[in-house]
Design a protein around this motif. Sequence first.
Motif, PDB file in Angstrom:
ATOM      1  N   ASN A  29      -1.015  -7.253  -6.091  1.00  0.00           N
ATOM      2  CA  ASN A  29      -1.642  -7.401  -4.794  1.00  0.00           C
ATOM      3  C   ASN A  29      -2.865  -6.539  -4.831  1.00  0.00           C
ATOM      4  O   ASN A  29      -2.914  -5.462  -4.764  1.00  0.00           O
ATOM      5  N   ARG A  79      -3.739  -0.799  -0.994  1.00  0.00           N
ATOM      6  CA  ARG A  79      -4.479   0.628  -1.148  1.00  0.00           C
ATOM      7  C   ARG A  79      -3.713   1.699  -1.101  1.00  0.00           C
ATOM      8  O   ARG A  79      -2.528   1.724  -0.904  1.00  0.00           O
ATOM      9  N   GLU A 139     -12.241  -2.988  -6.049  1.00  0.00           N
ATOM     10  CA  GLU A 139     -13.544  -3.896  -5.553  1.00  0.00           C
ATOM     11  C   GLU A 139     -14.239  -4.141  -6.984  1.00  0.00           C
ATOM     12  O   GLU A 139     -14.448  -3.492  -7.820  1.00  0.00           O
ATOM     13  N   LYS A 150      -5.196  -6.343  -2.951  1.00  0.00           N
ATOM     14  CA  LYS A 150      -5.647  -5.976  -1.551  1.00  0.00           C
ATOM     15  C   LYS A 150      -4.872  -4.582  -1.194  1.00  0.00           C
ATOM     16  O   LYS A 150      -5.227  -3.962  -0.167  1.00  0.00           O
ATOM     17  N   SER A 178       0.715  -1.196  -0.045  1.00  0.00           N
ATOM     18  CA  SER A 178       0.028   0.087  -0.100  1.00  0.00           C
ATOM     19  C   SER A 178       0.947   1.322  -0.011  1.00  0.00           C
ATOM     20  O   SER A 178       1.982   1.278   0.130  1.00  0.00           O
TER      21      SER A 178
END
Lengths: 242, 272
Positions: free
Chosen positions: A191, A195, A232, A193, A173
């Motif tokens: 990745n 952010r 998402e 996931k 992230s």
Amino acid sequence: MSPAALQIVPKVAEAEAEAPAKRKPVRFRGRSFMALVLSPEQPVVEWLAELDELTARSPGFFGGRPVILDVSALKLSPRTLAAFLGDLEQRGVKLIGVEGCDPKFLDGPNAKLAMPIGGRAAGEIAAPEAQAANATSLVIDHTVRSGQAVSFQGDVTICGSVASGAEIVAGGSIHVYGALRGRAIAGSAGNPKARIFCSRLDAELLAIDGVYMTTDELDPALRGKPARAFIEHETLKVSALD
Amino acid sequence: MAEVLVVTSGKGGVGKTTSTAALGAALAQTGQSVCVVDFDVGLRNLDLVMGAERRVVYDLINVVQGDANLNQALIRDKRIDTLSLLPASQTRDKDALTAEGVERVINELKGRFDWIICDSPAGIERGAYFAMRHADLAVIVTNPEVSSVRDSDRIIGLLDSKTEKAERGETMEKLLLLTRYDPVRAERGDMLKVDDVLEILSIGLLGIIPESPEVLKASNLGSPVTLANPISAPARAYADAARRLRGETIQMTVPSDRKGFFGNLFGRRAAA
């Protein structure tokens, strides 16, 4: 002009009117692509060990990159070549071609790797820099200026702004405690996931796991506000950070 | 102790050479000995702005390459005798600069002057690199528009990584000189405001030079604006900036040419 010639005119016009629906001209365009060329050297075992070390440092280095193998520095028999190609496949190197050997050496499933044309040499592509094996986060205590690029396989935290024309690439992230005006590329090694967080969103480009968005596509209401970006349903979403 | 100052910007045409001449003259007027050095090899301009184009015999490249000594190349200003110019060569290009040669010249100048002001060429190539290489202090000349601000940001990044000072692990002091500023147009939103530029670049402020026809007039006369018309608005702004360089604390204003109106007072302290 003769009357006969005049009569022909409407026919030609008709033919022209119908032609686009039936026949489209075949158009050719040239386009060049950049491929990574791997040139292994003797002894192959040591070269493979070196390659393993490199991929351990930067797991995403070969991810999705087209690779051409140049075996001209190796003296390989058809059998050892097939075994070597297998070794590379095991390591996740996606070969699109092999050059520097007799095309007859490539048989069976490897036949399609024979290169019908030669390429032109481009510049050297730098191998990713070594990063400490246990490094999972990088903290930068200053503003990242235009033209500067930060690349790190873990999370990147910036206590300052990221200027227009600067680039942050993180395997994990990205956190920016300041204005994000440059490019932020998170989850670069694959990745979803990962952010991106920032205290002021004014980014040129946001990307997570290869899904990207330019500021043009951004909700203007979020501009200049604290915001987060995440993946998402395989799309990049940006929301206010309150 | 001599101070080496680089006047740089990244972008061309923002006023580096004009500012080098004006700041150099203003510092010299305070009694300091000053040498302005033109690093724009191949496109020299500082000699014209200083009005010394007919006096150039030897230049920076000759000294760097050892074909002439400093005494032969330095041109002393006719108006202020504490101000000297080391001109660039017009016939050579930036490849003629060598690391050792530039270092030797700068060190030699340091022994003779209080201030060495290096006028950087535009861009981020060899010339700009050598101009900033030995600096103790950088003046970033920026116009209140986005492309100039971004290029200045790029240069600040290079000042923090490519200079001798940065390589020793020290921080280079960087000060913003905002040129061609028009308070009325900034207020209308036609140009960036002072605060916007400071916020993006996050460096100290040395001065705000108002947009003025006096600057072009002075350049064409071959005289730094601080000498050509010392009471004009840009000349007063440059004089204030020079005093701030010497460590004085002077309230930040945008001088104006209109009579009886001495500009908007900014409630901001100048970077000392």
